[in-house]
Design a protein around this motif. Structure first.
Motif, mmCIF file in Angstrom:
data_model
loop_
_atom_site.group_PDB
_atom_site.id
_atom_site.type_symbol
_atom_site.label_atom_id
_atom_site.label_comp_id
_atom_site.label_asym_id
_atom_site.label_seq_id
_atom_site.Cartn_x
_atom_site.Cartn_y
_atom_site.Cartn_z
ATOM 1 N N GLU A 219 8.019 14.684 -0.988
ATOM 2 C CA GLU A 219 8.275 13.283 -1.323
ATOM 3 C C GLU A 219 7.018 12.604 -1.872
ATOM 4 O O GLU A 219 7.089 11.802 -2.807
ATOM 5 N N ARG A 220 5.883 12.935 -1.302
ATOM 6 C CA ARG A 220 4.611 12.356 -1.758
ATOM 7 C C ARG A 220 4.294 12.810 -3.184
ATOM 8 O O ARG A 220 3.906 12.005 -4.037
ATOM 9 N N LEU A 221 4.440 14.093 -3.436
ATOM 10 C CA LEU A 221 4.128 14.641 -4.757
ATOM 11 C C LEU A 221 5.067 14.088 -5.819
ATOM 12 O O LEU A 221 4.642 13.743 -6.934
ATOM 13 N N ALA A 222 6.362 14.011 -5.497
ATOM 14 C CA ALA A 222 7.332 13.510 -6.466
ATOM 15 C C ALA A 222 7.096 12.036 -6.779
ATOM 16 O O ALA A 222 7.211 11.606 -7.930
ATOM 17 N N TRP A 223 6.762 11.243 -5.749
ATOM 18 C CA TRP A 223 6.486 9.824 -5.968
ATOM 19 C C TRP A 223 5.257 9.646 -6.851
ATOM 20 O O TRP A 223 5.235 8.792 -7.732
ATOM 21 N N PHE A 224 4.250 10.479 -6.655
ATOM 22 C CA PHE A 224 3.063 10.427 -7.513
ATOM 23 C C PHE A 224 3.447 10.731 -8.964
ATOM 24 O O PHE A 224 3.033 10.017 -9.886
ATOM 25 N N LEU A 225 4.246 11.789 -9.184
ATOM 26 C CA LEU A 225 4.681 12.112 -10.543
ATOM 27 C C LEU A 225 5.508 10.986 -11.146
ATOM 28 O O LEU A 225 5.367 10.656 -12.329
ATOM 29 N N HIS A 226 6.393 10.414 -10.332
ATOM 30 C CA HIS A 226 7.234 9.316 -10.810
ATOM 31 C C HIS A 226 6.366 8.144 -11.272
ATOM 32 O O HIS A 226 6.591 7.580 -12.356
ATOM 33 N N LEU A 227 5.376 7.772 -10.469
ATOM 34 C CA LEU A 227 4.484 6.676 -10.848
ATOM 35 C C LEU A 227 3.653 7.031 -12.075
ATOM 36 O O LEU A 227 3.417 6.179 -12.945
ATOM 37 N N ALA A 228 3.210 8.288 -12.153
ATOM 38 C CA ALA A 228 2.379 8.711 -13.287
ATOM 39 C C ALA A 228 3.150 8.690 -14.598
ATOM 40 O O ALA A 228 2.552 8.753 -15.676
ATOM 41 N N GLY A 229 4.473 8.609 -14.531
ATOM 42 C CA GLY A 229 5.265 8.487 -15.748
ATOM 43 C C GLY A 229 5.096 7.154 -16.442
ATOM 44 O O GLY A 229 5.466 6.999 -17.602
ATOM 45 N N SER A 230 4.510 6.170 -15.725
ATOM 46 C CA SER A 230 4.191 4.875 -16.327
ATOM 47 C C SER A 230 2.726 4.881 -16.756
ATOM 48 O O SER A 230 1.840 5.038 -15.903
ATOM 49 N N PRO A 231 2.403 4.728 -18.045
ATOM 50 C CA PRO A 231 1.003 4.816 -18.483
ATOM 51 C C PRO A 231 0.045 3.900 -17.736
ATOM 52 O O PRO A 231 -1.036 4.351 -17.327
ATOM 53 N N PRO A 232 0.375 2.610 -17.503
ATOM 54 C CA PRO A 232 -0.591 1.788 -16.756
ATOM 55 C C PRO A 232 -0.821 2.290 -15.333
ATOM 56 O O PRO A 232 -1.947 2.279 -14.839
ATOM 57 N N ARG B 207 14.336 6.498 -0.266
ATOM 58 C CA ARG B 207 13.164 7.343 -0.509
ATOM 59 C C ARG B 207 11.877 6.570 -0.237
ATOM 60 O O ARG B 207 10.919 7.080 0.344
ATOM 61 N N LEU B 208 11.814 5.326 -0.674
ATOM 62 C CA LEU B 208 10.616 4.526 -0.457
ATOM 63 C C LEU B 208 10.415 4.209 1.017
ATOM 64 O O LEU B 208 9.278 4.174 1.508
ATOM 65 N N GLU B 209 11.494 3.972 1.733
ATOM 66 C CA GLU B 209 11.374 3.743 3.174
ATOM 67 C C GLU B 209 10.807 4.972 3.875
ATOM 68 O O GLU B 209 10.001 4.863 4.807
ATOM 69 N N ARG B 210 11.210 6.141 3.429
ATOM 70 C CA ARG B 210 10.698 7.370 4.028
ATOM 71 C C ARG B 210 9.199 7.527 3.760
ATOM 72 O O ARG B 210 8.463 8.047 4.596
ATOM 73 N N LEU B 211 8.744 7.071 2.604
ATOM 74 C CA LEU B 211 7.322 7.164 2.284
ATOM 75 C C LEU B 211 6.483 6.201 3.120
ATOM 76 O O LEU B 211 5.289 6.448 3.352
ATOM 77 N N ALA C 275 4.000 3.504 4.204
ATOM 78 C CA ALA C 275 2.833 2.884 3.571
ATOM 79 C C ALA C 275 2.465 3.569 2.265
ATOM 80 O O ALA C 275 1.880 2.943 1.365
ATOM 81 N N GLU C 276 2.815 4.846 2.142
ATOM 82 C CA GLU C 276 2.448 5.595 0.937
ATOM 83 C C GLU C 276 3.309 5.250 -0.273
ATOM 84 O O GLU C 276 3.087 5.778 -1.366
ATOM 85 N N ALA C 277 4.285 4.359 -0.093
ATOM 86 C CA ALA C 277 4.978 3.826 -1.267
ATOM 87 C C ALA C 277 4.014 2.997 -2.110
ATOM 88 O O ALA C 277 4.185 2.863 -3.326
ATOM 89 N N ASP C 278 2.977 2.451 -1.460
ATOM 90 C CA ASP C 278 1.926 1.738 -2.186
ATOM 91 C C ASP C 278 1.045 2.760 -2.896
ATOM 92 O O ASP C 278 0.546 3.705 -2.264
#
Length: 388
Positions: free
Chosen positions: A219-232, A191-195, A197-200
């Motif tokens: 994939e972009r929207l889901a990755w954003f939600l996944h990252l937003a699950g971490s408070p920092p 999944r990250l390979e598919r993203l 540069a946007e994996a960053d």
């Protein structure tokens, strides 16, 4: 917010207020603040439901005006569902009189004090205002509104910014499936390979703001939600949405460092941050970012970025699975608050607490924003060096 649109009469000003405020006031006491002949901002508070609450509302409004650099005049306006006919005169007379008195005591020039009711409008200070009020058609037909940068007919109520669109069932299902894949160690690398540069996360946030909100890959929207699950990570992306990629890079580096310190200390990130804040152990970067989060800075968010971010976050919150919804709702609430849209922020916080009553950020925002806190950049003089 400053404009040089001129209102030649009271009904012209009433026609301009929605464009000046960015919403159509309802059940509100509004103060249009002036620096000389230019409007300097619009303050809004819910109409008090009880007579004993009027002094608090009046004092809060005038106290806020006192913090606005260079403001020397004001026009308070009551928006009410009451009618001149039922009251046999101007509705909200007692509240307007109190606001006028407090404003004059504080040294402001009160240029007028108006009421827009359900059946008419009138001026508290004009002895010739008829008991039945003036026709609302005078406002609706005002030529001044035609010169406004935004048509009033296209604006919502103060809380309308907290509404979510109807979910897109197909996209919601695809986002849920992608989130499941990101939680699977066997699939996440692909999944990250598919993203790319946007994996960053910094690149991801800029892509979300750059492209049309309806065109984002799942994939972009889901990755954003996944990252937003971490408070920092959530807070870092939120600051980047408001202040730009440089702040985003600094915030993400600080988030990584904070997570590493928490791991070394065997603490959760939230506990570590609270302990460091209470003991004054924060470094300069963490302190700067914390001040931005609390609105304790005169550096202003970029309104275009914030509006663009809200266009992304609101439909994303509608499409996100229930367990992932609170983070984008809280981010949207903070961003709305950063532009002074307290009613919209409150509505978004309520939605977050509805789906996750114990959500830490939603609870903190409810207490913080609910206390009437306003960001310091709202009171910074735009012409002062360092203010943006």
């Amino acid at each position: 917010m400053t404009t040089i649109i001129r209102a030649g009469a009271a009904h012209d000003l009433l026609a301009l207020v929605p464009a000046l405020a960015g919403f159509r006031p309802e059940r509100s006491i509004v103060c249009v603040a002036f620096r000389g002949n230019r409007s300097a901002g619009v303050l809004r508070y819910d109409l008090p439901r009880r007579a004993r609450d009027r002094p608090f509302v009046a004092d809060t409004l005038i106290g806020t005006l006192c913090r606005m650099p260079g403001v020397d005049a004001v026009v308070p306006i009551a928006y009410t569902e009451a009618t001149f006919a039922a009251r046999r005169g101007l509705p909200e007379r007692a509240l307007l009189s109190l606001v006028v008195r407090r404003a004059e005591q504080a040294g402001f020039v009160v240029r007028d004090a108006l009421c827009r009711a359900a059946d008419a409008w009138g001026s508290l200070l004009d002895p010739e205002t008829p008991a039945s009020g003036h026709p609302l058609a005078m406002i609706e037909g005002s030529a001044a509104a035609d010169r406004a940068p935004v048509a009033a007919s296209g604006l919502g109520s103060p809380a309308s910014g907290g509404a979510l669109p109807q979910p897109d069932e197909r996209r919601a299902a695809a986002i849920a499936a992608e989130l499941d894949a990101l939680a699977d160690d066997a699939q996440v690398e692909a999944r990250l390979e598919r993203l790319g540069a946007e994996a960053d996360p910094v690149e991801l946030v800029e892509a979300l703001l750059r492209d049309d909100p309806g065109s984002h890959p799942v994939e972009r929207l889901a990755w954003f939600l996944h990252l937003a699950g971490s408070p920092p990570m959530r807070d870092a992306m939120m600051l980047q949405l408001a202040f730009g990629p440089v702040v985003g890079m600094i915030a993400h580096d600080d988030a990584d460092a904070t997570a590493a310190r928490a791991a070394r200390c065997g603490e959760t990130v939230d506990r570590l941050v609270r302990r460091e804040f209470d003991s004054g152990e924060e470094d300069d970067v963490s302190e700067m970012l914390g001040r931005l989060l609390l609105g304790q800075s005169t550096t202003r968010p970029d309104p275009r970025r914030v509006d663009r971010a809200l266009d992304v976050l609101r439909p994303l919150a509608a499409d996100a699975p229930a367990g992932w919804r609170a983070a984008p709702l809280c981010m949207a609430a903070w961003l709305a608050w950063s532009l002074g849209r307290g009613s919209a922020a409150g509505a978004l916080i309520d939605r977050a607490l509805d789906v996750e009553p114990d959500h830490a950020m939603a609870s903190l925002l409810a207490a913080f924003i609910g206390s009437g806190a306003l960001p310091a950049w709202a009171f910074a003089d735009p012409g002062r060096p360092g203010a943006q």
